[in-house]
Design a protein around this motif. Structure first.
Motif, mmCIF file in Angstrom:
data_model
loop_
_atom_site.group_PDB
_atom_site.id
_atom_site.type_symbol
_atom_site.label_atom_id
_atom_site.label_comp_id
_atom_site.label_asym_id
_atom_site.label_seq_id
_atom_site.Cartn_x
_atom_site.Cartn_y
_atom_site.Cartn_z
ATOM 1 N N ALA A 1 13.832 -1.400 23.828
ATOM 2 C CA ALA A 1 13.528 -1.958 21.841
ATOM 3 C C ALA A 1 12.520 -0.163 21.834
ATOM 4 C CB ALA A 1 13.287 -3.273 21.998
ATOM 5 N N VAL A 2 12.878 -0.079 20.680
ATOM 6 C CA VAL A 2 11.918 1.124 20.330
ATOM 7 C C VAL A 2 11.672 0.962 18.926
ATOM 8 C CG1 VAL A 2 11.717 4.013 19.931
ATOM 9 C CG2 VAL A 2 12.988 2.599 22.040
ATOM 10 N N ASP A 3 10.389 1.479 18.572
ATOM 11 C CA ASP A 3 10.407 1.464 17.167
ATOM 12 C C ASP A 3 10.503 3.203 16.521
ATOM 13 O OD1 ASP A 3 8.817 1.648 14.453
ATOM 14 O OD2 ASP A 3 7.265 0.291 15.329
ATOM 15 N N PRO A 4 11.409 3.218 15.933
ATOM 16 C CA PRO A 4 11.956 4.358 15.326
ATOM 17 C C PRO A 4 10.749 4.910 14.923
ATOM 18 C CG PRO A 4 12.550 2.820 13.885
ATOM 19 C CD PRO A 4 12.423 1.849 15.091
ATOM 20 N N TYR A 5 9.530 4.479 14.240
ATOM 21 C CA TYR A 5 8.698 4.675 13.075
ATOM 22 C C TYR A 5 7.798 5.602 13.958
ATOM 23 C CZ TYR A 5 11.162 3.191 8.999
ATOM 24 O OH TYR A 5 11.784 3.004 8.113
ATOM 25 N N ASP B 1 1.154 0.522 10.814
ATOM 26 C CA ASP B 1 1.218 -0.832 10.402
ATOM 27 C C ASP B 1 2.242 -1.819 10.323
ATOM 28 O OD1 ASP B 1 -1.411 -1.018 12.290
ATOM 29 O OD2 ASP B 1 -2.351 -0.707 10.252
ATOM 30 N N ASP B 2 2.589 -2.952 10.969
ATOM 31 C CA ASP B 2 3.938 -3.457 9.782
ATOM 32 C C ASP B 2 3.049 -3.464 8.747
ATOM 33 O OD1 ASP B 2 5.052 -4.318 12.472
ATOM 34 O OD2 ASP B 2 4.115 -5.967 12.554
ATOM 35 N N VAL B 3 4.860 -3.485 8.104
ATOM 36 C CA VAL B 3 4.223 -3.414 5.790
ATOM 37 C C VAL B 3 5.480 -5.453 6.141
ATOM 38 C CG1 VAL B 3 5.326 -2.317 4.451
ATOM 39 C CG2 VAL B 3 5.188 -1.053 6.266
ATOM 40 N N ASP B 4 5.199 -5.339 4.214
ATOM 41 C CA ASP B 4 5.323 -7.032 3.919
ATOM 42 C C ASP B 4 6.455 -6.470 4.475
ATOM 43 O OD1 ASP B 4 3.347 -8.173 4.282
ATOM 44 O OD2 ASP B 4 2.205 -7.858 1.342
ATOM 45 N N PRO B 5 7.577 -7.571 4.144
ATOM 46 C CA PRO B 5 8.793 -8.128 4.664
ATOM 47 C C PRO B 5 9.878 -7.684 3.506
ATOM 48 C CG PRO B 5 8.643 -9.659 5.761
ATOM 49 C CD PRO B 5 7.264 -9.011 5.456
ATOM 50 N N ASP B 6 9.466 -6.581 2.329
ATOM 51 C CA ASP B 6 10.505 -7.069 1.350
ATOM 52 C C ASP B 6 11.727 -6.318 1.681
ATOM 53 O OD1 ASP B 6 8.391 -8.142 -0.299
ATOM 54 O OD2 ASP B 6 7.453 -5.995 -0.669
ATOM 55 N N ASP C 1 1.026 -1.115 -0.237
ATOM 56 C CA ASP C 1 -0.427 -0.277 0.053
ATOM 57 C C ASP C 1 0.674 1.533 0.002
ATOM 58 O OD1 ASP C 1 -1.411 1.752 -0.060
ATOM 59 O OD2 ASP C 1 -2.853 1.371 2.564
ATOM 60 N N THR C 2 1.105 2.059 -1.106
ATOM 61 C CA THR C 2 1.535 3.343 -0.958
ATOM 62 C C THR C 2 0.737 4.190 -1.323
ATOM 63 O OG1 THR C 2 2.142 2.826 -3.575
ATOM 64 C CG2 THR C 2 3.850 1.640 -2.459
ATOM 65 N N THR C 3 -0.365 4.431 -0.960
ATOM 66 C CA THR C 3 -1.505 5.890 -1.065
ATOM 67 C C THR C 3 -0.662 6.039 -0.004
ATOM 68 O OG1 THR C 3 -3.389 3.962 -1.100
ATOM 69 C CG2 THR C 3 -3.672 6.160 -0.481
ATOM 70 N N PRO C 4 -0.419 7.603 -0.410
ATOM 71 C CA PRO C 4 0.058 9.179 0.579
ATOM 72 C C PRO C 4 -0.593 9.375 1.960
ATOM 73 C CG PRO C 4 -0.070 9.524 -1.629
ATOM 74 C CD PRO C 4 -0.573 8.053 -1.995
ATOM 75 N N LEU C 5 -0.602 8.870 3.167
ATOM 76 C CA LEU C 5 -1.306 9.315 3.909
ATOM 77 C C LEU C 5 -1.298 10.720 4.069
ATOM 78 C CD1 LEU C 5 0.727 7.497 6.720
ATOM 79 C CD2 LEU C 5 -0.812 7.208 5.724
ATOM 80 N N ALA C 6 -2.537 11.288 4.799
ATOM 81 C CA ALA C 6 -2.912 12.874 5.695
ATOM 82 C C ALA C 6 -1.790 13.061 5.997
ATOM 83 C CB ALA C 6 -4.104 12.537 5.861
ATOM 84 N N ALA C 7 -2.051 14.905 6.156
ATOM 85 C CA ALA C 7 -0.865 15.819 7.016
ATOM 86 C C ALA C 7 -1.152 15.183 8.804
ATOM 87 C CB ALA C 7 -1.232 16.991 6.905
ATOM 88 N N GLU C 8 -0.048 15.321 8.854
ATOM 89 C CA GLU C 8 -0.386 14.732 10.690
ATOM 90 C C GLU C 8 -0.924 15.464 11.462
ATOM 91 O OE1 GLU C 8 2.765 11.949 12.454
ATOM 92 O OE2 GLU C 8 3.002 14.100 13.901
ATOM 93 N N THR C 9 -1.809 16.266 11.935
ATOM 94 C CA THR C 9 -1.995 17.362 12.923
ATOM 95 C C THR C 9 -2.069 17.227 13.866
ATOM 96 O OG1 THR C 9 -4.116 16.672 11.737
ATOM 97 C CG2 THR C 9 -3.510 18.227 10.558
ATOM 98 N N ALA C 10 -1.577 15.665 15.023
ATOM 99 C CA ALA C 10 -2.230 15.738 15.962
ATOM 100 C C ALA C 10 -0.742 14.365 16.216
ATOM 101 C CB ALA C 10 -3.150 15.249 16.778
ATOM 102 N N ALA C 11 -0.616 14.099 17.633
ATOM 103 C CA ALA C 11 0.307 12.677 17.709
ATOM 104 C C ALA C 11 -0.418 11.733 17.582
ATOM 105 C CB ALA C 11 0.981 13.272 19.789
ATOM 106 N N SER D 1 8.877 -0.128 4.328
ATOM 107 C CA SER D 1 8.671 0.751 5.387
ATOM 108 C C SER D 1 7.767 1.469 5.775
ATOM 109 C CB SER D 1 9.792 1.870 5.287
ATOM 110 O OG SER D 1 10.205 2.624 6.392
ATOM 111 N N PRO D 2 7.840 1.958 6.800
ATOM 112 C CA PRO D 2 6.008 2.365 7.113
ATOM 113 C C PRO D 2 5.863 3.939 5.864
ATOM 114 C CG PRO D 2 6.304 1.599 8.878
ATOM 115 C CD PRO D 2 7.581 1.133 7.951
ATOM 116 N N ALA D 3 7.209 4.343 6.318
ATOM 117 C CA ALA D 3 7.778 5.846 4.971
ATOM 118 C C ALA D 3 7.156 5.563 3.771
ATOM 119 C CB ALA D 3 8.980 6.021 5.027
ATOM 120 N N VAL D 4 7.006 4.493 3.235
ATOM 121 C CA VAL D 4 6.967 4.426 1.993
ATOM 122 C C VAL D 4 5.030 5.283 1.961
ATOM 123 C CG1 VAL D 4 5.280 2.684 1.969
ATOM 124 C CG2 VAL D 4 7.040 2.918 -0.485
#
Length: 397
Positions: A374-378, A145-150, A129-139, A161-164
């Motif tokens: 352990a920390v999730d950087p995303y 979510d996890d992304v298929d591990p390609d 899923d590469t659909t752009p996310l709406a702008a972040e306006t609050a925390a 990566s969620p950053a896609v």
């Protein structure tokens, strides 16, 4: 005579076979056969209980560190805070987890053929899923979510990566609508927001800076009258140390070690404005909280193993009332900054550059003591103040 099975006469196998054959010759249907058979054929006696199995021998305990311990991990990150909190803090990548999550094809050879045949021929066959996310306006309320591990590639460096789904480059730094705040008019707030964005772009996206160059455009935006900030940053760039490390503010990679893949850096975050109170009275504060994801490869020619460095920066820009404080028109101050780094070697801090690590050299890295969990950087649902400090592990990159 009782109807209980135990009272029914015993029938030999030979007599039973003859009875079945006779029933068929008489043309009895299946249901009629069943009724007839149930009247004659006795129920089986209950089976005798099985003898209890001998207790299994206890499983062999693996030695500490086998496949899951320090030998399969590397410490390659740190986070840092300036002004309010001093010291080096950080995030590191758990190599064992990363290999399983990012390159599962390495392990399919260990599975039975009937299992591996059921896997997709290529993990890249999985739709992403590469659909752009709406702008972040609050925390956000939770981690992405996890992304298929390609495995990321030169062509698709954000795969897996969620950053896609995050915004590309400067488009990801979207100031809010301006309105009059404190001593500033709406137009002045609009200008303050623009300068804040310009600083973030110049210090985290400028191609020359990413290649290890001096962030001249960002430095020019800092008000020389705002304390000793500009001179301190200049000193850190000229003579970086663990205590005075310019990567706390600027994203720079050593051109001899790594380079950014392509021209896109993924960004997610938000910006807000408020009137300063208390010790910040007479100021308008612009708060920024952004995560930058950099795809990188080794600097050597032909390198194609893509890794990602993840930097989260929280900065507060200060715009003072010139009627009350000394200030230079068109400049800004930075009153507070904090940062967190994922996939950044925390064994060698203070050289002035972000230092991503790669599969080929993780085994040779020294293992500094870990103090962070352990920390999730995303995960942007927590403030940096809520996250653990010190070298630790990241759950994904």
């Amino acid at each position: 005579m009782s109807d209980k099975p135990s009272d029914q006469p015993s029938v030999s196998d030979e007599d039973w076979a003859a009875f079945v054959e006779n029933a068929r010759e008489q043309g009895l249907g299946t249901e009629e056969q069943s009724k007839a058979l149930r009247k004659v054929r006795p129920k089986k006696a209950p089976k005798a209980p099985k003898a209890p199995k001998a207790p299994k021998a206890p499983k062999r305990q693996e030695p500490a560190g086998w496949r899951t311990g320090p030998a399969w991990q590397e410490m390659n990150g740190r986070a840092a805070r300036r002004r309010k909190v001093k010291g080096v803090v950080g995030i590191a990548l758990a190599a064992a987890l990363a290999l399983v999550a990012v390159r599962p094809q390495l392990f399919t050879g260990l599975l039975p053929d009937d299992v591996t045949s059921a896997l997709p021929s290529s993990w890249s066959d999985r739709p992403e899923d590469t659909t752009p996310l709406a702008a972040e306006t609050a925390a956000p309320t939770s981690a992405p979510d996890d992304v298929d591990p390609d495995r990321p590639t030169l062509k698709e460096p954000f795969r897996g990566s969620p950053a896609v789904r995050w915004a590309d480059g400067a488009a990801g730094i979207e100031p809010p609508a301006a309105k009059a705040t404190g001593w500033m008019s709406k137009k002045q707030v609009e200008d303050a927001l623009k300068r804040s964005k310009d600083f973030l772009v110049a210090s985290n996206l400028d191609p020359a800076v990413l290649k290890g160059g001096k962030p001249s455009a960002a430095l020019r935006l800092i008000d020389p009258k705002f304390g000793n900030l500009r001179s301190e940053v200049e000193q850190a760039l000229a003579r970086p140390t663990e205590e005075h490390d310019p990567t706390i503010v600027f994203s720079r990679f050593d051109p001899a070690e790594a380079r950014v893949v392509g021209s896109v850096v993924k960004i997610r975050g938000r910006m807000s404005v408020e009137k300063g109170t208390g010790k910040d009275s007479g100021q308008v504060l612009v708060h920024t909280d952004y995560t930058f994801v950099y795809p990188v490869v080794k600097a050597r020619p032909g390198a194609d193993a893509v890794e990602r460095s993840i930097v989260r920066r929280v900065l507060t820009f200060s715009f003072v009332d010139p009627a009350r404080f000394r200030a230079t028109p068109g400049k800004l101050g930075v009153s507070d900054w904090d940062a967190q780094f994922g996939n950044n070697d925390c064994a060698h801090p203070g050289n002035g550059f972000l230092r991503p690590t790669f599969d080929e050299d993780r085994a040779a890295l020294p293992q500094p003591s870990r103090s962070g969990a352990a920390v999730d950087p995303y995960d942007r649902s927590k403030t940096l103040g809520e996250l653990p400090r010190g070298c630790g592990t990241v759950t994904r990159s």
